[in-house]
Design a protein around this motif. Sequence first.
Motif, short mmCIF file in Angstrom:
data_model
loop_
_atom_site.label_atom_id
_atom_site.label_comp_id
_atom_site.label_asym_id
_atom_site.label_seq_id
_atom_site.Cartn_x
_atom_site.Cartn_y
_atom_site.Cartn_z
N GLU A 18 -19.99 30.83 38.58
CA GLU A 18 -20.46 29.70 39.40
C GLU A 18 -20.74 28.49 38.51
OE1 GLU A 18 -24.29 29.84 41.65
OE2 GLU A 18 -23.24 31.57 42.55
N LEU A 19 -21.46 28.75 37.39
CA LEU A 19 -21.87 27.65 36.51
C LEU A 19 -20.69 27.07 35.73
CD1 LEU A 19 -25.31 29.01 35.25
CD2 LEU A 19 -24.91 27.14 36.85
N LEU A 20 -19.72 27.94 35.42
CA LEU A 20 -18.55 27.45 34.68
C LEU A 20 -17.74 26.46 35.51
CD1 LEU A 20 -17.31 30.52 32.62
CD2 LEU A 20 -18.10 28.32 31.75
N GLN A 21 -17.83 26.61 36.83
CA GLN A 21 -17.15 25.65 37.71
C GLN A 21 -17.79 24.27 37.56
OE1 GLN A 21 -14.83 26.47 40.38
NE2 GLN A 21 -14.66 28.46 39.34
N LEU A 22 -19.13 24.28 37.45
CA LEU A 22 -19.85 23.00 37.36
C LEU A 22 -19.85 22.46 35.93
CD1 LEU A 22 -22.99 23.92 39.49
CD2 LEU A 22 -21.22 22.29 40.13
N TYR A 23 -20.02 23.35 34.94
CA TYR A 23 -20.09 22.92 33.54
C TYR A 23 -19.03 23.69 32.75
CZ TYR A 23 -24.71 21.94 35.54
OH TYR A 23 -25.71 21.54 36.36
N PRO A 24 -17.79 23.22 32.80
CA PRO A 24 -16.69 24.01 32.19
C PRO A 24 -16.84 24.17 30.68
CG PRO A 24 -15.87 22.16 33.50
CD PRO A 24 -17.32 21.97 33.39
N ASN A 25 -17.64 23.30 30.01
CA ASN A 25 -17.72 23.39 28.54
C ASN A 25 -18.79 24.35 28.03
OD1 ASN A 25 -15.64 21.60 28.30
ND2 ASN A 25 -17.02 19.83 28.42
N ALA A 26 -19.62 24.83 28.94
CA ALA A 26 -20.71 25.71 28.48
C ALA A 26 -20.15 27.01 27.93
CB ALA A 26 -21.66 26.00 29.63
N GLU A 27 -20.88 27.53 26.88
CA GLU A 27 -20.42 28.80 26.29
C GLU A 27 -21.44 29.89 26.57
OE1 GLU A 27 -19.18 28.90 22.17
OE2 GLU A 27 -18.72 26.75 22.36
N PHE A 28 -20.97 31.01 27.09
CA PHE A 28 -21.88 32.13 27.41
C PHE A 28 -21.52 33.33 26.55
CE2 PHE A 28 -21.76 29.57 31.24
CZ PHE A 28 -23.05 29.64 31.75
N HIS A 29 -22.53 33.97 25.97
CA HIS A 29 -22.27 35.21 25.20
C HIS A 29 -23.17 36.30 25.74
CE1 HIS A 29 -20.06 32.92 22.25
NE2 HIS A 29 -20.99 32.00 22.36
N LEU A 30 -22.60 37.43 26.10
CA LEU A 30 -23.42 38.52 26.66
C LEU A 30 -23.43 39.71 25.69
CD1 LEU A 30 -24.90 39.90 29.11
CD2 LEU A 30 -22.67 40.74 29.79
N THR A 31 -24.62 40.25 25.45
CA THR A 31 -24.73 41.50 24.67
C THR A 31 -25.45 42.51 25.55
OG1 THR A 31 -25.28 40.00 22.87
CG2 THR A 31 -25.41 42.37 22.39
N VAL A 32 -24.91 43.71 25.62
CA VAL A 32 -25.56 44.75 26.43
C VAL A 32 -25.87 45.94 25.54
CG1 VAL A 32 -25.34 46.27 28.43
CG2 VAL A 32 -24.28 44.02 28.48
N ASN A 33 -27.13 46.40 25.57
CA ASN A 33 -27.51 47.60 24.81
C ASN A 33 -27.98 48.67 25.77
OD1 ASN A 33 -27.19 46.16 22.35
ND2 ASN A 33 -29.23 45.25 22.69
N GLY A 34 -27.63 49.90 25.50
CA GLY A 34 -28.11 51.03 26.31
C GLY A 34 -27.24 51.29 27.52
N ASP A 35 -27.63 52.36 28.27
CA ASP A 35 -26.84 52.75 29.45
C ASP A 35 -27.27 51.97 30.66
OD1 ASP A 35 -25.43 54.58 28.02
OD2 ASP A 35 -26.91 56.18 28.36
N LYS A 36 -26.29 51.55 31.38
CA LYS A 36 -26.50 50.68 32.55
C LYS A 36 -27.40 51.35 33.62
CE LYS A 36 -23.39 48.12 35.51
NZ LYS A 36 -22.01 47.69 35.61
#
Length: 464
Positions: A328-346
Amino acid sequence: MKNKLLNLSLKSKWMLAVGVTIFVSYALISVVLYIALQTWLIHNEEKNALRTVDDMTTYFESQGNTVTVQALQNNTALMKAILNQEQTVRVFNLDGIEVMRINDAAPAAQLPKNQNYFSTMIEKQTISGSENYVIHRVVQIGQFQGIMQLIHPLAAFQSMMNYILTTIFIIGFGAILFSVMISYYLANMLMKPLVQLRDAMSFVRRNGFTAQPKFDYTAKDEIGDLLHMYRTLMNELEISFTKQQQFVADASHELRTPIQVIEGHLSLIKRWGKDEPEVMEESLNTSLTEIARMRKMIEELLQLARREQADEQASADIEQVYEQVKEELLQLYPNAEFHLTVNGDKTAASITEHALAQIFRNILSNSIRYNSNVPNLHVTIDYNELQSPISVTIDDNGIGISEQHLPHIFDRFYRVDASRTNKVAGTGLGLSITKMLADKYEVEIDVESKLQKGTFFYLKLLKK
Ligand code: ADP
């Protein structure tokens, strides 16, 4: 009658109930005891009278065949020892003439008519006003056959019964008086805090939340609980009342500014707009921006005011919600950079997807909007198997928030740069909505920030 009883004061009802209960129970116990005692005592009297008659008969029989009534009459000492002082024994011949008398405590009773047909006859008779057991028995004294009459007075028994009755009345009266006094004292003690509570309530009704009522009742019983609950409720009401007043004041203040701006621009258009199309264009644009801001503010205000109950069954997949908000946000702010890190079991979090999306949206969009250089957004999700809360960190490398502003960013309408010239059009409500949703779903929320370094948001969500 029923209405009259219902309308009595609690104190009177209490005393009446205690009085009636004690009176009825005491009366029942007394009646049962009195009847049992009376039966037992009268039975004893009858047994005593019969024993005397038996002893006298045995005595007469032991005197042998040769003894005469005359001889016995001359020596009554032994026979007197058989009787007690109140008893009188008379012996009559079969014609009804008295031939012997031992003791003379009571006048003679009438002989029964059918003397020939009885051996022992026992009856109650009133002789000169007092009650007696009268026993008649056919006896043999040597060659003489006659009728023995025993008069056993019941005066001692009657005075004993009268004594018991008087005692029952005196003790009963005393017990009722005592219990009424005790219940009056108790009722007074228990009613006092309730009366204080009523007075406090009517005071608050008349004067508002200005004064805190003081109760001197400190016991931790049901009444103590009630007073404590009243105090807590009043405090909460006062807080929410004050908050509400503050809210209305803030809202009207915040709405007044865009209205004034729009009003100013409309006057401009009216005066110069027809001749200068640039003025008209600019004023219309500004008015539309202000209207859009107003609409957003009204929507957010409504959302804050609604405060629906938390959904107990709610469950959200954190990663999925995050991805959706990111798109949703990338549509509004195409230049933003997102990095996701996930630890452990979902694992799922105990919150609705809608609420979590809104929390993410507010925090992430702030990070993009308030930072002039395009931020590098790091989102870390930690599923800890041992700890219940799922921890989520969102950090940006933006301008940061100063220490002076940081404690207030969750307050309604609070904006770090409140000047309208600020390029970022905000309402100051985003983080209050985030906080409200976090409180609703028991999400812990914390923030740390350093100027020119960036801002960290920490969330702790309950596991589903
Ligand atoms: P709004 O709805 O107007 O964006 P918020 O309640 O969301 O207001 O935020 C309150 C204030 O906190 C904003 O005025 C902004 O200055 C500051 N703020 C929030 N997030 C950040 C961030 N990531 N970086 C810098 N400033 C922030």
